[in-house]
Design an enzyme around this catalytic site. Structure first.
Site, short mmCIF file in Angstrom:
data_model
loop_
_atom_site.label_atom_id
_atom_site.label_comp_id
_atom_site.label_asym_id
_atom_site.label_seq_id
_atom_site.Cartn_x
_atom_site.Cartn_y
_atom_site.Cartn_z
N CYS A 101 -28.56 -13.59 -24.54
CA CYS A 101 -28.79 -15.04 -24.62
C CYS A 101 -27.84 -15.65 -25.64
CB CYS A 101 -30.24 -15.29 -25.03
SG CYS A 101 -30.57 -16.98 -25.55
N CYS B 192 -29.57 -17.90 -28.24
CA CYS B 192 -30.27 -17.09 -29.26
C CYS B 192 -29.26 -16.51 -30.25
CB CYS B 192 -31.06 -15.96 -28.60
SG CYS B 192 -32.29 -16.53 -27.41
N ASP C 18 12.76 -17.53 -37.57
CA ASP C 18 13.72 -16.69 -38.27
C ASP C 18 14.88 -16.46 -37.30
OD1 ASP C 18 14.81 -14.78 -40.10
OD2 ASP C 18 13.95 -13.20 -38.85
N ASP D 270 10.23 -11.67 -37.50
CA ASP D 270 10.19 -10.28 -37.06
C ASP D 270 9.02 -9.52 -37.68
OD1 ASP D 270 10.96 -9.82 -39.65
OD2 ASP D 270 13.00 -9.21 -39.16
N ASP E 89 9.33 -11.32 -43.34
CA ASP E 89 8.89 -12.73 -43.36
C ASP E 89 7.42 -12.90 -43.71
OD1 ASP E 89 11.41 -13.82 -42.49
OD2 ASP E 89 11.00 -12.96 -40.54
#
Length: 715
Positions: free
Chosen positions: A19, A22, A409, A602, A606
């Site tokens: 449910c 619920c 990048d 990549d 980064d």
């Protein structure tokens, strides 16, 4: 800015809960426990996740949470996860439910026949009552138990009151029919949920069950979890690769489609990396294991998809709040419809208005709304995983759809990252000696550009022994060879060392300067090939609503602008250190405060920028732990057009969600009005509840059928 922090995140398996309404109530009450935060029930994957920031241990919290769950939906409980995702499926009483519904249905049909033949009046009533009890006793039991505990506003209570009211006014067939169709609808809803898990089961099908470990001249068959790092495993043709590793011997083609979405096989040979979940086609391979079973690529994927639903989309949170307000209002209206006309209608008949109120209650269940939205999001995440795109949560689907600015990048993202030396220039220094010294120093570097220089020429390493070595992050290296102090790196490194650089150099490529004994002695030109699909991908993204594309790179302005012009990127920031990229991104966010930012990198160098953006996307970084941990979306191969696919799936998910919301609300409102005016029967009410729920679920599941075809989505 997003902040990464360590939290005591706990996950339990959810049992006996189908449910959706619920689940939301249980989730709300668990979040009210002191010290518990971000509790989320994923009804699709049957998982509860929460952060335990309290002084209580997990066992004590589990007992408390189980009391809450059982009080809202009797029989629901949370248990520890014994095995990996979907290796263990909760045992169900599916056959018992089916038998009960079939017998109850037969008795209902017999009673209906008797009623229309006007025979055995008492027998037909008995048949209807027995059928009603047999079909609906669980609903009635839960309603009584919840009522005692003060939980009135759930579908068990609504169905019980509505059908008992129908029995009271002697509408026996309709009372049984409502309960029967409600239970049948619940049964098919559970089956629909199971079907929606098929995409994840397909992923689990690539979770290996056996590994062949080589020990001397013998080969031992074991479970992958028993294999250690540096063990050597043998992969036979046709076998699933069980663990991440490096090929020691053998050449073969491998199918990577289940992980990356790529249809073309990949050739592997000694020193190639292979990942768990690849299928070995035609050669015998010996592989040195580099990661244990729990840390393998396929295990990471399963964990990501398993936890994706814990990050709720805004529309999910909105519909949960809406359902909490909507249900009690409808119950109040049902009471008013039943009793208020008593004071105003001259020919008031209590049974007639009680029937109207009961019909109104049947219509009011919000299950169609509550379940279809997370199921749509699950479908979007599942379809994305099939396409080789891992999305960590429904909230990221929303941002993917709405983002207007995409920041890239360059190296390894827009370009292939396959560096080669295309030119060497010297200043009053012997070129051969310059090359030998530079190549020797770069042999120790792990940077892609350093490796490109190291591969430029074979030298006698004994003659050019590196006596001292230091890597300067984001700038280059220092080394001492044959009594020469050597400095190799970008312009920033040279300027920091008080070495002048000619700013007028115009080369198509990345410049790596070499200074020997404090004097600039020459430079290497390193070129990197632009990805074949980059221009088309940028064009598709712009057509799809991306207003501005930006590139951040450490390369020189000349090279960066050349790449940007070639692929169609709007703005370039060049000659940036890793920390500079973060500064630029923060400035851009201030410049465009109302726009969502996507950063595509990549996934290795980064990390700060990926974390600071609204969505960080790692390209081709399936094997990178850093990418999986810091990115919100992981593209499992290097194809930039997957960014467009991800946005299309995000938009499709959004479309399905609002189709379901508008359809469900429209039907319910119409039937509510008709039932209030006395024009709607309980049969119509059943359709507006059970029928609408099933149609909404099926519409949501359709997302999983969409496939990628040349950058477009097709059914």
């Amino acid at each position: 800015m997003k902040v990464l922090k360590q939290e005591n995140k706990v996950t339990y398996e959810v049992q006996n809960l189908s449910c959706a309404n619920c689940a939301k109530k249980i989730e709300k009450r668990i979040n009210e426990i002191d010290g518990v935060s971000e509790a989320s029930i994923d009804i699709i994957n049957k998982r509860l996740t929460f952060n335990n920031n309290s002084n209580k241990n997990n066992e004590d919290l589990l007992k408390e949470m189980n009391k809450i769950a059982d009080s809202v939906e009797p029989g629901t409980k949370f248990v520890e996860i014994k095995k990996r995702f979907y290796e263990h499926e909760e045992e169900t009483n599916e056959k018992t439910i089916l038998i009960r519904l079939i017998i109850g249905g037969i008795l209902f049909i017999l009673g209906y026949i008797f009623e229309h033949l006007n025979i055995y009046s008492k027998a037909q009533i008995i048949l209807f009552i027995v059928s009603y009890v047999l079909i609906g006793y669980e609903v009635i039991y839960k309603a009584i138990r919840n009522m005692i505990k003060g939980n009135l506003f759930d579908e068990n209570f609504l169905m019980s009151i509505a059908t008992i009211a129908a029995i009271y006014v002697r509408s026996y067939p309709e009372a049984v029919a409502v309960m029967l169709f409600y239970e049948v609808g619940e049964y098919f809803q559970d089956r629909a949920l199971d079907r929606s898990r098929e995409s994840i089961r397909e992923l689990v099908a690539i979770q290996p069950k056996v590994a062949y470990v080589k020990e001397g001249t013998t080969i031992k068959e074991v479970h992958p979890a028993q294999v250690n790092i540096n063990d050597v495993i043998v992969i036979k043709p046709g076998d699933l690769i069980p663990l991440d590793g490096i090929v020691l011997s053998g050449t073969s083609e491998v199918d990577t489609s289940k992980l990356t979405g790529e249809s073309l096989p990949r050739t592997v040979e000694p020193n190639s990396e292979v990942l768990a979940g690849y299928i070995n086609y035609n050669g015998l391979l010996e592989v040195k294991v580099t990661k244990i079973y729990e840390d393998s690529a396929v295990s990471k994927i399963l964990e990501l998809v398993e936890n994706a639903q814990s990050k709720k989309a805004k529309v999910e949170k909105w519909i949960t709040k809406f359902a909490r307000i909507y249900t009690p209002i409808v119950i109040l209206l049902a009471i008013l419809i039943t009793f208020v006309p008593m004071a105003f209608v001259e020919n008031y008949v209590f049974n007639d208005y009680l029937y109207r109120g009961a019909t109104f209650l049947v219509v009011s269940c919000p299950c169609a709304l509550v379940i279809s939205i997370p199921l749509s999001i699950f479908g979007g995440i599942g379809a994305s995983s099939r396409a080789g795109i891992l999305i960590k949560g429904g909230n990221y689907l929303e941002i993917l759809r709405d983002a207007k600015i995409m920041v890239f990048d360059k190296t390894g993202t827009i370009t292939k990252g396959n560096f080669v030396v295309t030119k060497v220039v010297t200043y009053d220094f012997d070129e051969t000696e310059l090359v030998n010294l530079t190549v020797s120093a770069e042999k120790l570097s792990n940077h892609a550009i350093g490796k490109a220089i190291a591969m430029y020429k074979e030298i006698n390493q004994d003659e050019y022994t590196v006596e001292d070595y230091e890597e300067i992050f984001g700038k280059g290296i220092k080394a001492r060879i044959k009594d020469n102090d050597i400095l190799i790196g970008n312009k920033e490194l040279m300027l920091n060392s008080n070495i002048e650089v000619n700013n007028e150099i115009k080369e198509t490529g990345t410049l790596i300067y070499v200074a020997i004994n404090g004097r600039l002695s020459g430079y290497f030109v390193i070129s990197d090939e632009v990805k074949n699909e980059a221009k088309e991908a940028i064009s598709l993204l712009k057509r799809d609503g991306i207003e501005q594309t930006i590139m951040l790179t450490g390369d020189n302005f000349h090279q960066a602008n050349a790449v940007a012009k070639k692929v169609g990127i709007d703005k370039v920031y060049a000659e940036l250190l890793p920390e500079d990229k973060l500064t630029v991104l923060e400035q851009l966010k201030k410049e465009y405060p109302d726009k969502f930012f996507i950063y595509v990198g990549d996934g290795v160098n980064d990390t700060p920028v990926l974390t600071a953006s609204d969505i960080g996307i790692s390209m081709g970084a399936l094997g990178s732990d850093a990418a999986i941990e810091t990115s919100d979306v992981v593209i499992m191969n290097d194809n930039l057009k997957k960014l467009y696919t991800a946005r299309q799936l995000a938009k499709l998910t959004h479309k399905k969600i609002w189709q379901n919301i508008i359809f469900a609300l429209s039907v319910k409102v119409i039937v509510l009005i008709l039932s209030g005016l006395g024009y709607a029967s309980m049969w119509m009410a059943v359709f507006s509840d059970v029928g609408v729920a099933l149609l909404a679920i099926l519409n949501s599941v359709l997302i999983l059928r969409y496939k990628e075809n040349k950058g477009q989505l097709s059914n």
